[in-house]
Motif scaffolding. Structure first.
Motif, short mmCIF file in Angstrom:
data_model
loop_
_atom_site.label_atom_id
_atom_site.label_comp_id
_atom_site.label_asym_id
_atom_site.label_seq_id
_atom_site.Cartn_x
_atom_site.Cartn_y
_atom_site.Cartn_z
N SER A 153 0.83 -1.21 0.00
CA SER A 153 0.00 0.00 0.00
C SER A 153 0.87 1.26 0.00
O SER A 153 0.49 2.26 -0.58
N GLN A 154 2.03 1.21 0.63
CA GLN A 154 2.92 2.36 0.61
C GLN A 154 3.46 2.62 -0.78
O GLN A 154 3.69 3.76 -1.15
N GLY A 155 3.64 1.55 -1.55
CA GLY A 155 4.14 1.70 -2.92
C GLY A 155 3.12 2.31 -3.86
O GLY A 155 3.46 2.81 -4.92
N ASN A 156 1.85 2.30 -3.49
CA ASN A 156 0.79 2.85 -4.34
C ASN A 156 0.43 4.28 -4.00
O ASN A 156 -0.45 4.86 -4.62
N GLN A 157 1.09 4.88 -3.02
CA GLN A 157 0.78 6.26 -2.62
C GLN A 157 1.58 7.22 -3.47
O GLN A 157 2.73 6.97 -3.80
#
Length: 158
Positions: A153-157
């Motif tokens: 999820s951090q990679g999609n921010q």
């Protein structure tokens, strides 16, 4: 235990990122895999024009062999889900030459040195026949499902 099966059965990777082909043997403390540098093999996209494999691929080949060991452990424990692991680093990595030979079968052997919860330290070698091509120690971390979800999820921010 000799199993002689497909390495991809024990890895979360998909082609073309599977860099080991066969599992020869695996047990509680070690794993032996093989991969070919033939033009028809899984390493074909990464070979030089002479058909050789740059030796720096050896680190990932060894890491995926650790992954095979970890996947085998998970399946043996009854899990149907194989989670990806993380390579934290390596120590004493050395290759005896800058490339691995063309049309060669590489034997990768890995031994567990230490495992504490989800961290592990492994030592391994890559051989072509009797010739040592590379060796080193790898340190790994096995994130759980929640940690993986958080990382994804951090990679999609933005």
């Amino acid at each position: 235990m000799t199993i002689n099966s497909c390495a991809a059965d024990f890895l979360p990777h998909k082609t073309p990122m599977v860099l080991v082909e066969r599992v020869i043997a695996v047990n509680d403390d070690s794993v032996h895999c093989q991969v070919s540098t033939a033009k028809e093999g899984c390493l074909a996209p990464f070979l030089t024009t002479q058909g050789e494999l740059p030796a720096w691929f050896g680190v990932e080949i060894m890491a995926q062999t650790v992954g095979v060991w970890s996947g085998w452990q998970a399946k043996r424990a009854g899990s149907t889900l194989i989670l990806p692991g993380m390579l934290l680093g390596g120590r004493g990595w050395r290759a005896t030459q800058s490339t691995f030979p063309a049309n060669a079968t590489l034997d990768i052997t890995i031994r567990l040195l230490m495992r504490d919860d989800r961290m592990g330290s492994f030592e391994g070698e890559i051989y072509h026949g009797e010739r040592l091509l590379a060796s080193g120690r790898l340190n790994t971390y096995q994130p759980n499902k929640e940690e993986l979800q958080q990382l994804m999820s951090q990679g999609n921010q933005p």
